[in-house]
Motif scaffolding. Structure first.
Motif, short mmCIF file in Angstrom:
data_model
loop_
_atom_site.label_atom_id
_atom_site.label_comp_id
_atom_site.label_asym_id
_atom_site.label_seq_id
_atom_site.Cartn_x
_atom_site.Cartn_y
_atom_site.Cartn_z
N MET A 2 5.33 5.00 -2.98
CA MET A 2 5.06 5.34 -1.60
C MET A 2 3.55 5.41 -1.37
O MET A 2 2.80 5.84 -2.23
N LYS A 3 3.13 4.98 -0.17
CA LYS A 3 1.72 5.06 0.21
C LYS A 3 1.68 5.16 1.73
O LYS A 3 2.40 4.45 2.42
N GLY A 4 0.84 6.05 2.25
CA GLY A 4 0.78 6.23 3.69
C GLY A 4 -0.62 6.42 4.21
O GLY A 4 -1.39 7.19 3.65
N ASP A 5 -0.94 5.71 5.27
CA ASP A 5 -2.18 5.99 6.00
C ASP A 5 -1.81 6.20 7.46
O ASP A 5 -0.63 6.27 7.80
N ALA A 6 -2.79 6.33 8.32
CA ALA A 6 -2.53 6.65 9.73
C ALA A 6 -1.74 5.56 10.45
O ALA A 6 -1.05 5.83 11.42
N ASP A 7 -1.83 4.33 9.96
CA ASP A 7 -1.21 3.20 10.66
C ASP A 7 0.03 2.64 9.99
O ASP A 7 0.71 1.80 10.57
N LEU A 8 0.33 3.07 8.76
CA LEU A 8 1.42 2.44 8.03
C LEU A 8 1.92 3.33 6.90
O LEU A 8 1.13 3.89 6.15
N LEU A 9 3.24 3.46 6.79
CA LEU A 9 3.88 4.11 5.66
C LEU A 9 4.68 3.04 4.95
O LEU A 9 5.48 2.33 5.58
N VAL A 10 4.48 2.89 3.63
CA VAL A 10 5.24 1.90 2.86
C VAL A 10 5.93 2.58 1.69
O VAL A 10 5.40 3.52 1.09
N LEU A 11 7.12 2.09 1.38
CA LEU A 11 7.89 2.55 0.22
C LEU A 11 8.31 1.33 -0.57
O LEU A 11 8.94 0.42 -0.02
#
Length: 153
Positions: A96-105
């Motif tokens: 998992m990785k998340g920034d203000a514009d995108l969350l990815v799993l």
């Protein structure tokens, strides 16, 4: 239906609704804020506009991050029409990785098992190496109708 697939340490515990778009609005930043001080596992559920429901279990709270985080307990799931669970394959640690514009799993070779945009309006799902999953949604990209995040009480 998900209970048998959850780690034994969380079974039998009550779950509380931390975030839902119907109550809290469509914002990835708001979703992160709802888990700001949380350390327990979470369950992310997404329903897209055609009614398909899918999501992820994460061993840790979802948060802003510069790099991938999580553990091998993390998994993706889909109800299409019956429950399908996609556990960690061991091929990488792109949980998992998340920034203000995108969350990815999940990830690998430029594909994400599940991603949600910053407005929680668009998302997508592709087969990925992390979970060996099939696409969770009927189409590679979708419009989001609802998002919920549940945490241990």
């Amino acid at each position: 239906q998900l209970a048998p697939h959850l780690p034994p340490r969380v079974t039998g515990h009550p779950w509380i609704l931390l975030y839902c778009t119907a109550r809290d609005g469509f914002s990835l930043r708001s979703m992160y804020r709802s888990m700001d001080k949380l350390s327990s596992p979470v369950l992310l559920a997404v329903r897209e506009t055609s009614g398909q429901t899918f999501g992820a279990f994460s061993s840790t709270a979802i948060r802003l991050s510069r790099c991938f985080y999580g553990t091998g307990e993390t998994f993706l799931f889909s109800f299409a029409p019956e429950l399908k669970v996609f556990k960690w394959t061991g091929s990488n640690t792109f949980f998992m990785k998340g920034d203000a514009d995108l969350l990815v799993l999940g990830g690998g070779r430029g594909k994400f098992g599940l991603w949600l945009d910053g407005d929680l309006y668009h998302g997508g799902s592709d087969p990925c190496e992390t979970f060996g999953n099939e696409s969770l949604a009927p189409h590679e990209q979708f419009f989001i109708r609802d998002v919920e995040v549940w945490a241990l009480a």
